[in-house]
Design a protein around this motif. Structure first.
Motif, PDB file in Angstrom:
ATOM      1  N   GLU A 122       0.781  -3.712  -4.335  1.00  0.00           N
ATOM      2  CA  GLU A 122      -0.630  -3.623  -4.728  1.00  0.00           C
ATOM      3  C   GLU A 122      -0.784  -3.708  -6.240  1.00  0.00           C
ATOM      4  OE1 GLU A 122      -2.495  -0.832  -1.205  1.00  0.00           O
ATOM      5  OE2 GLU A 122      -2.376  -0.014  -3.227  1.00  0.00           O
ATOM      6  N   GLY A 149      -8.459  -9.868  -0.590  1.00  0.00           N
ATOM      7  CA  GLY A 149      -8.344  -9.201   0.702  1.00  0.00           C
ATOM      8  C   GLY A 149      -6.895  -8.988   1.098  1.00  0.00           C
ATOM      9  N   LEU A 150      -6.075 -10.019   0.883  1.00  0.00           N
ATOM     10  CA  LEU A 150      -4.661  -9.948   1.257  1.00  0.00           C
ATOM     11  C   LEU A 150      -3.960  -8.785   0.549  1.00  0.00           C
ATOM     12  CD1 LEU A 150      -2.694 -11.605   3.010  1.00  0.00           C
ATOM     13  CD2 LEU A 150      -2.025 -12.831   0.951  1.00  0.00           C
ATOM     14  N   PHE A 151      -4.400  -8.485  -0.655  1.00  0.00           N
ATOM     15  CA  PHE A 151      -3.769  -7.407  -1.415  1.00  0.00           C
ATOM     16  C   PHE A 151      -4.478  -6.060  -1.206  1.00  0.00           C
ATOM     17  CE2 PHE A 151      -0.203  -8.975  -3.886  1.00  0.00           C
ATOM     18  CZ  PHE A 151      -0.270 -10.322  -3.575  1.00  0.00           C
ATOM     19  N   GLY A 152      -5.272  -6.011  -0.121  1.00  0.00           N
ATOM     20  CA  GLY A 152      -5.796  -4.722   0.322  1.00  0.00           C
ATOM     21  C   GLY A 152      -7.031  -4.224  -0.397  1.00  0.00           C
ATOM     22  N   LYS A 187     -11.153  -4.232  -0.950  1.00  0.00           N
ATOM     23  CA  LYS A 187     -12.363  -4.619  -0.222  1.00  0.00           C
ATOM     24  C   LYS A 187     -13.132  -5.677  -1.018  1.00  0.00           C
ATOM     25  CE  LYS A 187     -15.553  -1.029  -1.699  1.00  0.00           C
ATOM     26  NZ  LYS A 187     -16.410   0.061  -1.278  1.00  0.00           N
TER      27      LYS A 187
END
Lengths: 253, 312
Positions: free
Chosen positions: B82, B108-111, B113
């Motif tokens: 992250e 999004g892929l890295f969490g 929102k």
């Protein structure tokens, strides 16, 4: 759970369907319509009924299975192969996502696409023949299990493939013949005894048989055997995917 | 307080041996502090990209440990990844995606929102706003490079890896990128970049690491490295050509150029007595007159070349 990542992968894959709407949706619908015209009308007019069901209605589950299997494999295999081919897989490998989340995104999107397509083919079939679904829950169970299993299988092919030829070789040379020889257009009872025995070794035959049973209660083998076969295949695919992620086969160096 | 002092990345005895037996990383240990800019230099195939890829989780290490923000990159991969943004060397993009979609996908892929406001800011900072609805295949190489940076920054990373970020880009983009790197560092982002352009490392890095044959042969503060290994030279243009150096000048580190009209004196600028005054005196006593003089500091490129040659 990195739900934003799952959503991102899912959305990304579904967007591909929108971009290739003709290839994804229209092409299978046209193919199915052609099957109905050729097999349902031209040949079907000479075969009046099979086990009390009109030939047109008899082939509906097989045709749905044909599209479901091929599209599930194609969608899932292309979905994971394309980032490998373009090199964008670096992003997936460096992201804070678990293997389960990756699988959920890719296989979830591929399964959604093929299930949507199955319903569309079902609706198209309804234009040609009167439809009756005797066991709708069983029909949905077979549909979902088959979609998920074959999307997983497609995912495995996408990981294994290192060129476009390999990506196509199993769907074209293995799956399509198995579907055609698995009773899509006929009942196994119509075959000579030798070919009946050979058919028993075709796993797709059990899927079509179970799926057809859910429509009009006609089955070449017990529905429980069909369920066991698809469950076994699902377990095998899950086990293979687990091994791929554990070893990094064809993903990590 | 102790958290502030904790290194952001700690690499310990890292080895990577590929399946074919090729050792890409050889016992590398490296500490990277927060908010510093570290430039990794090295010839092609030295192991720079392998090192970066291993820290980012793309390649599995054969042995050794890597921690990011105190967490192991394998057991604590969610936290460590992250924190990291990566701009790869190759222009790897999905040709059919729009700029907006591909950058939003990365966030999004890295969490993180969805935050359209932040994505808009990143795109504007990188002069990509006008291109947000363009497909990737419609962009030039330089624009694609900007998009890769935007993707790497989309999840607000605390560490940014730039693998050959200015390879093949024009001067304007290179300057923009240097500016961006400095700006990010001011905001507390740690930056690790690999480059072939020595002047790039010289212009923006705080520390320099040199990798050769998978080994980290040197890591040093740029200023220390320049002072320690950088030679300073005094060049004297003589009025009359010499055929050889007079014996009284042999004690100096002097070199007479082939034309006989130039004398080069190499000295250590960090020492209190550089020997220049004494040299001038000796030249005068020997009756050697010069019409011009200038000093020259060896560049990082000179240092890099000599380091790489030395380690062969």
């Amino acid at each position: 759970m990195n739900r934003y990542a799952v959503a991102a992968i899912y959305k990304f894959e579904m967007a591909r369907m929108k971009r290739t709407i003709f290839q994804s949706i229209l092409s299978p619908v046209i193919s199915t319509s052609l099957y109905f015209i050729v097999f349902g009308s031209a040949i079907g007019s000479r075969i009046t009924e099979i086990d009390g069901v009109s030939y047109g209605a008899f082939i509906v589950p097989g045709l749905i299975m044909l599209s479901l299997l091929t599209q599930s494999i194609a969608n899932a295999s292309f979905g994971i192969y394309f980032p490998k081919f373009t090199g964008t897989i670096y992003e997936l490998l460096s992201a804070p996502v678990s293997y389960f989340e990756v699988l959920l995104g890719y296989v979830g999107a591929a399964a959604t696409k093929s299930i949507l397509l199955s319903f569309l083919i079902l609706a198209t079939a309804g234009l040609f023949v009167p439809l009756e679904i005797a066991h709708p829950w069983w029909m949905l169970l077979f549909l979902f299990m088959t979609a998920i299993s074959f999307c997983l299988f497609g995912f495995i092919i996408g990981i294994w493939a290192d060129n476009f030829e390999k990506l196509q070789i199993i769907p074209l040379l293995v799956i399509t013949p198995l579907v055609f020889l698995g009773g899509t257009f006929y009942s196994v009872n119509m075959l000579p005894p030798f070919w009946q025995t050979v058919t028993m070794f075709n796993p797709v035959f059990y899927l079509i048989s179970g799926f057809r049973w859910s429509f009009n209660e006609i089955a070449d083998v017990s529905v429980m055997i069909s369920l066991a076969v698809i469950s076994g295949f699902l377990a095998l695919c899950l086990l293979t995917v687990w091994w791929i992620f554990k070893t990094g086969y064809h993903i990590k160096q | 307080m102790s958290e502030i002092l904790q290194p952001i990345i700690q690499v310990t005895k890292l080895n990577k041996i590929y399946k074919g037996g090729f050792q890409a990383l050889d016992n590398i240990s490296l500490t990277i502090e927060q908010a510093e800019i570290l430039a990794l230099l090295g010839p092609n195939g030295a192991g720079k990209t392998t090192l970066i890829s291993t820290i980012c989780g793309i390649i599995d290490p054969s042995s050794g440990t890597i921690t990011v923000d105190g967490k192991d990159i394998i057991s604590g991969y969610r936290h460590t990844r992250e924190m990291i943004g990566l701009v790869p060397q190759e222009l790897t993009t999905d040709a059919f995606e729009t700029v907006w979609d591909t950058v939003s996908f990365s966030r999004g892929l890295f969490g993180k929102k969805p935050d359209p406001g932040y994505i808009e800011k990143v795109l504007k900072d990188l002069s990509l706003w006008e291109k947000k609805d363009n497909k990737m295949m419609e962009l030039s190489g330089g624009m694609k490079r900007r998009v890769l940076i935007a993707k790497a920054l989309s999840h607000e990373p605390r560490i940014l890896f730039l693998d050959e970020p200015t390879a093949g880009v024009d001067v304007e983009l290179r300057q923009d990128m240097w500016q961006l790197v400095k700006q990010l560092r001011e905001n507390g982002v740690t930056i690790i970049l690999t480059t072939h352009y020595i002047e790039e490392a010289e212009a923006i890095a705080d520390r320099i690491g040199v990798i050769k044959n998978g080994q980290l042969i040197l890591v040093e503060e740029k200023s220390t490295l320049m002072a320690k290994l950088g030679k300073k030279q005094l060049l004297l243009e003589l009025k009359q050509a010499l055929t050889e150096l007079p014996p009284e000048l042999e004690t100096f580190e002097l070199c007479l150029k082939e034309d006989g009209r130039h004398l080069v004196y190499t000295y250590d600028a960090t020492r209190e007595h550089t020997g220049i005054a004494s040299l001038m005196q000796h030249l005068s006593q020997a009756g050697i007159q010069f019409k011009d003089l200038k000093t020259d500091q060896s560049s990082l490129e000179d240092i890099f070349v000599s380091l790489v040659k030395e380690s062969i």
